[in-house]
Design a protein around this motif. Structure first.
Motif, PDB file in Angstrom:
ATOM      1  N   ILE A   1      24.718  26.580  -3.582  1.00 51.68           N
ATOM      2  CA  ILE A   1      23.656  25.868  -4.300  1.00 51.68           C
ATOM      3  C   ILE A   1      22.850  26.836  -5.158  1.00 51.68           C
ATOM      4  CG2 ILE A   1      21.483  24.621  -3.998  1.00 51.68           C
ATOM      5  CD1 ILE A   1      22.709  23.268  -1.575  1.00 51.68           C
ATOM      6  N   THR A   2      22.613  28.049  -4.625  1.00 57.38           N
ATOM      7  CA  THR A   2      21.867  29.057  -5.392  1.00 57.38           C
ATOM      8  C   THR A   2      22.665  29.501  -6.611  1.00 57.38           C
ATOM      9  OG1 THR A   2      20.741  29.831  -3.396  1.00 57.38           O
ATOM     10  CG2 THR A   2      20.763  31.315  -5.294  1.00 57.38           C
ATOM     11  N   VAL A   3      23.983  29.653  -6.430  1.00 59.62           N
ATOM     12  CA  VAL A   3      24.833  30.018  -7.574  1.00 59.62           C
ATOM     13  C   VAL A   3      24.759  28.931  -8.645  1.00 59.62           C
ATOM     14  CG1 VAL A   3      27.186  30.457  -8.361  1.00 59.62           C
ATOM     15  CG2 VAL A   3      26.398  31.411  -6.182  1.00 59.62           C
ATOM     16  N   SER A   4      24.875  27.688  -8.214  1.00 56.69           N
ATOM     17  CA  SER A   4      24.819  26.563  -9.152  1.00 56.69           C
ATOM     18  C   SER A   4      23.497  26.545  -9.899  1.00 56.69           C
ATOM     19  CB  SER A   4      25.011  25.246  -8.398  1.00 56.69           C
ATOM     20  OG  SER A   4      24.881  24.147  -9.270  1.00 56.69           O
ATOM     21  N   ARG A   5      22.411  26.772  -9.148  1.00 57.55           N
ATOM     22  CA  ARG A   5      21.092  26.752  -9.769  1.00 57.55           C
ATOM     23  C   ARG A   5      20.939  27.911 -10.749  1.00 57.55           C
ATOM     24  NH1 ARG A   5      18.126  26.763  -5.342  1.00 57.55           N
ATOM     25  NH2 ARG A   5      18.140  24.475  -5.210  1.00 57.55           N
ATOM     26  N   ALA A   6      21.480  29.079 -10.399  1.00 60.49           N
ATOM     27  CA  ALA A   6      21.376  30.247 -11.280  1.00 60.49           C
ATOM     28  C   ALA A   6      22.107  30.015 -12.587  1.00 60.49           C
ATOM     29  CB  ALA A   6      21.936  31.480 -10.576  1.00 60.49           C
TER      30      ALA A   6
ATOM     31  N   VAL B   1      18.172  38.069  -7.858  1.00 62.33           N
ATOM     32  CA  VAL B   1      19.284  37.248  -7.366  1.00 62.33           C
ATOM     33  C   VAL B   1      20.150  36.790  -8.540  1.00 62.33           C
ATOM     34  CG1 VAL B   1      19.888  35.109  -6.177  1.00 62.33           C
ATOM     35  CG2 VAL B   1      17.967  36.493  -5.355  1.00 62.33           C
ATOM     36  N   ARG B   2      19.509  36.367  -9.616  1.00 62.19           N
ATOM     37  CA  ARG B   2      20.246  35.896 -10.785  1.00 62.19           C
ATOM     38  C   ARG B   2      21.132  36.997 -11.363  1.00 62.19           C
ATOM     39  NH1 ARG B   2      18.614  36.367 -15.775  1.00 62.19           N
ATOM     40  NH2 ARG B   2      16.408  36.585 -15.190  1.00 62.19           N
ATOM     41  N   LEU B   3      20.601  38.216 -11.447  1.00 61.11           N
ATOM     42  CA  LEU B   3      21.378  39.331 -11.976  1.00 61.11           C
ATOM     43  C   LEU B   3      22.549  39.672 -11.068  1.00 61.11           C
ATOM     44  CD1 LEU B   3      18.515  41.651 -13.290  1.00 61.11           C
ATOM     45  CD2 LEU B   3      20.074  40.235 -14.636  1.00 61.11           C
ATOM     46  N   ARG B   4      22.337  39.579  -9.741  1.00 57.26           N
ATOM     47  CA  ARG B   4      23.418  39.859  -8.791  1.00 57.26           C
ATOM     48  C   ARG B   4      24.535  38.830  -8.934  1.00 57.26           C
ATOM     49  NH1 ARG B   4      20.589  40.016  -4.519  1.00 57.26           N
ATOM     50  NH2 ARG B   4      21.233  38.221  -3.258  1.00 57.26           N
ATOM     51  N   ILE B   5      24.140  37.570  -9.089  1.00 54.87           N
ATOM     52  CA  ILE B   5      25.137  36.495  -9.270  1.00 54.87           C
ATOM     53  C   ILE B   5      25.892  36.687 -10.581  1.00 54.87           C
ATOM     54  CG2 ILE B   5      25.397  34.022  -9.695  1.00 54.87           C
ATOM     55  CD1 ILE B   5      23.071  33.603  -7.711  1.00 54.87           C
TER      56      ILE B   5
ATOM     57  N   ALA C   1      29.505  32.856  -4.309  1.00 54.81           N
ATOM     58  CA  ALA C   1      28.376  32.822  -3.380  1.00 54.81           C
ATOM     59  C   ALA C   1      28.562  33.816  -2.239  1.00 54.81           C
ATOM     60  CB  ALA C   1      28.206  31.401  -2.831  1.00 54.81           C
ATOM     61  N   ARG C   2      29.795  33.851  -1.674  1.00 53.66           N
ATOM     62  CA  ARG C   2      30.051  34.792  -0.566  1.00 53.66           C
ATOM     63  C   ARG C   2      29.887  36.236  -1.025  1.00 53.66           C
ATOM     64  NH1 ARG C   2      34.174  31.052   0.833  1.00 53.66           N
ATOM     65  NH2 ARG C   2      35.736  32.246  -0.353  1.00 53.66           N
ATOM     66  N   ARG C   3      30.445  36.557  -2.199  1.00 52.23           N
ATOM     67  CA  ARG C   3      30.370  37.939  -2.687  1.00 52.23           C
ATOM     68  C   ARG C   3      28.928  38.332  -2.993  1.00 52.23           C
ATOM     69  NH1 ARG C   3      34.021  41.433  -5.262  1.00 52.23           N
ATOM     70  NH2 ARG C   3      35.600  40.247  -4.146  1.00 52.23           N
ATOM     71  N   ALA C   4      28.127  37.361  -3.506  1.00 52.25           N
ATOM     72  CA  ALA C   4      26.731  37.666  -3.868  1.00 52.25           C
ATOM     73  C   ALA C   4      25.787  37.554  -2.675  1.00 52.25           C
ATOM     74  CB  ALA C   4      26.292  36.728  -4.984  1.00 52.25           C
ATOM     75  N   GLY C   5      26.261  37.011  -1.561  1.00 54.93           N
ATOM     76  CA  GLY C   5      25.421  36.883  -0.377  1.00 54.93           C
ATOM     77  C   GLY C   5      24.387  35.785  -0.486  1.00 54.93           C
ATOM     78  N   VAL C   6      24.734  34.710  -1.226  1.00 53.53           N
ATOM     79  CA  VAL C   6      23.818  33.583  -1.372  1.00 53.53           C
ATOM     80  C   VAL C   6      24.595  32.293  -1.115  1.00 53.53           C
ATOM     81  CG1 VAL C   6      22.367  34.792  -3.054  1.00 53.53           C
ATOM     82  CG2 VAL C   6      24.289  33.401  -3.864  1.00 53.53           C
TER      83      VAL C   6
ATOM     84  N   ASP D   1      15.942  29.900 -14.800  1.00 53.48           N
ATOM     85  CA  ASP D   1      14.516  30.182 -14.671  1.00 53.48           C
ATOM     86  C   ASP D   1      13.978  29.834 -13.286  1.00 53.48           C
ATOM     87  OD1 ASP D   1      15.176  27.528 -15.618  1.00 53.48           O
ATOM     88  OD2 ASP D   1      13.015  27.145 -15.699  1.00 53.48           O
ATOM     89  N   LYS D   2      14.763  29.099 -12.503  1.00 52.24           N
ATOM     90  CA  LYS D   2      14.327  28.694 -11.163  1.00 52.24           C
ATOM     91  C   LYS D   2      14.859  29.624 -10.068  1.00 52.24           C
ATOM     92  CE  LYS D   2      13.824  23.805 -12.367  1.00 52.24           C
ATOM     93  NZ  LYS D   2      14.208  22.404 -12.053  1.00 52.24           N
ATOM     94  N   VAL D   3      15.520  30.724 -10.462  1.00 55.00           N
ATOM     95  CA  VAL D   3      16.089  31.676  -9.504  1.00 55.00           C
ATOM     96  C   VAL D   3      15.471  33.057  -9.750  1.00 55.00           C
ATOM     97  CG1 VAL D   3      18.227  32.765  -8.688  1.00 55.00           C
ATOM     98  CG2 VAL D   3      18.247  30.372  -9.408  1.00 55.00           C
TER      99      VAL D   3
END
Length: 341
Positions: A28-33, A44-48, A20-25, A38-40
């Motif tokens: 929770i966003t990482v978990s969702r991705a 953002v999903r590609l960056r994660i 999450a820190r490296r992706a800047g999110v 489909d909910k991200v």
């Protein structure tokens, strides 16, 4: 992209927070991705995803299971991976689970009830959402575990009755009876029974054939050969020769598995025995190649692939909270008469 190497020790395992820190999110966003991509937003999903690959991040499914009460994992225990009967069942199961986003965790028991219990205890640590087991003969410890854990369970290849889980299969006894009755109705009178492996299902189908012969007043225990050896074409050829040497008047044989019966067909050819003129043969399962022996082998066809699919579908309906009106599904069997009987 950074050349930083992923951590490879358990103590230094990359965490979701680092991703999450490296992706800047947020975490929770990482978990969702990872869980519901489909909910991200795609960017953002590609960056994660890129960060996960860079750091070598592997999601902790055990932690996810604890957090969500779902592991998306189904444990399937089978006796053998070399027996095509169970490969067919696994194929049906996997098709359904793949479509539903579930993972398959396979354990091989080697036909041992003790090994089955040990594997079940081990795999329950993975917090599976459901179980698919082979047969209905389990150690008392297995039944205690199933009742204590309350994990939805489907038993395959045979059917249960009552409230102990769910089941999909057919009657081993009735299918063996049908094979024996077929030989009786075809006019054979010195009918042998050959069984190998001697797992509970093989024993029940042999008992079914035995009962058909008893009902016709034709059962002779001397015409049986039962061995715990692993069922195979080579064993079928050897047992056929042994039976004929002991009882040359034997005019028909039921084999508890098709590979045994296939071996018998081949051995009859080598011995110059006319099939079915001198000896009729019936196998069990209708495996690949059974229709292509010379002559084509009569057998009992069993719906292995359909058992796998139906078992997985039954489990999926239960896990989805849908009403399961029919907990025990009998898919039946088919007597396939070809040229050996």
């Amino acid at each position: 992209m950074s050349s930083r190497k992923p951590r490879n020790t358990r103590a230094g395992r990359v965490t979701m927070q680092e991703v999450a820190r490296r992706a800047g999110v947020s975490a929770i966003t990482v978990s969702r991705a990872l869980r519901t991509p489909d909910k991200v937003a795609e960017a953002v999903r590609l960056r994660i995803a890129a960060v996960c690959q860079e750091l070598g991040y592997v999601p902790n499914h055990a932690a996810s299971a604890l957090a969500s009460a779902r592991s998306q994992t189904i444990v399937v225990l089978i006796p053998s991976l070399s027996n095509v009967v169970f490969v067919d069942i696994i194929t049906g199961i996997k098709e359904v689970l793949d479509a539903q986003g579930y993972h398959l965790l396979i354990g091989v028991t080697g036909y041992s009830p003790d090994a089955e219990e040990a594997l079940l205890r081990k795999y329950l640590q993975h917090l599976p959402d459901g179980l698919i087991l082979t047969g209905i003969d389990h150690n008392p410890g297995v039944w205690e575990l199933l009742r204590a854990q309350g994990i939805p369970t489907v038993h395959t290849i045979e059917t249960l009755a009552g409230d102990d889980g769910m089941s999909v299969g057919f009657s081993q006894f009735d299918s063996g009876y049908a094979a024996g009755r077929h030989l009786v109705e075809r006019g054979y009178r010195r009918i042998g029974i050959v069984g190998a492996q001697l797992d509970p299902r093989s024993l029940r189908r042999c008992e079914g054939c035995r009962q058909a012969l008893r009902d016709a007043g034709l059962y002779d225990p001397a015409l049986e050969i039962m061995t715990p050896e692993k069922s195979s074409i080579a064993l079928g050829a050897a047992l056929l020769e042994t039976l004929r040497a002991r009882h040359p008047d034997c005019d028909a044989v039921f084999f508890c598995n098709d590979d045994l019966a296939q071996g018998a067909v081949f051995q009859c050819g080598r011995l110059g025995l006319s099939v079915p003129g001198q000896l009729a043969l019936v196998g069990f399962h209708d495996l690949a190649g059974t229709a292509w022996t010379t002559p084509p082998l009569s057998t009992i066809a069993t719906p292995r692939y359909e058992i796998g699919r139906s078992a997985a579908q039954l489990l999926m309906r239960h896990l989805a909270g849908q009403d399961v009106a029919q907990r025990h599904v009998d898919l039946g069997f088919t007597l396939v008469q070809r040229e050996t009987s």
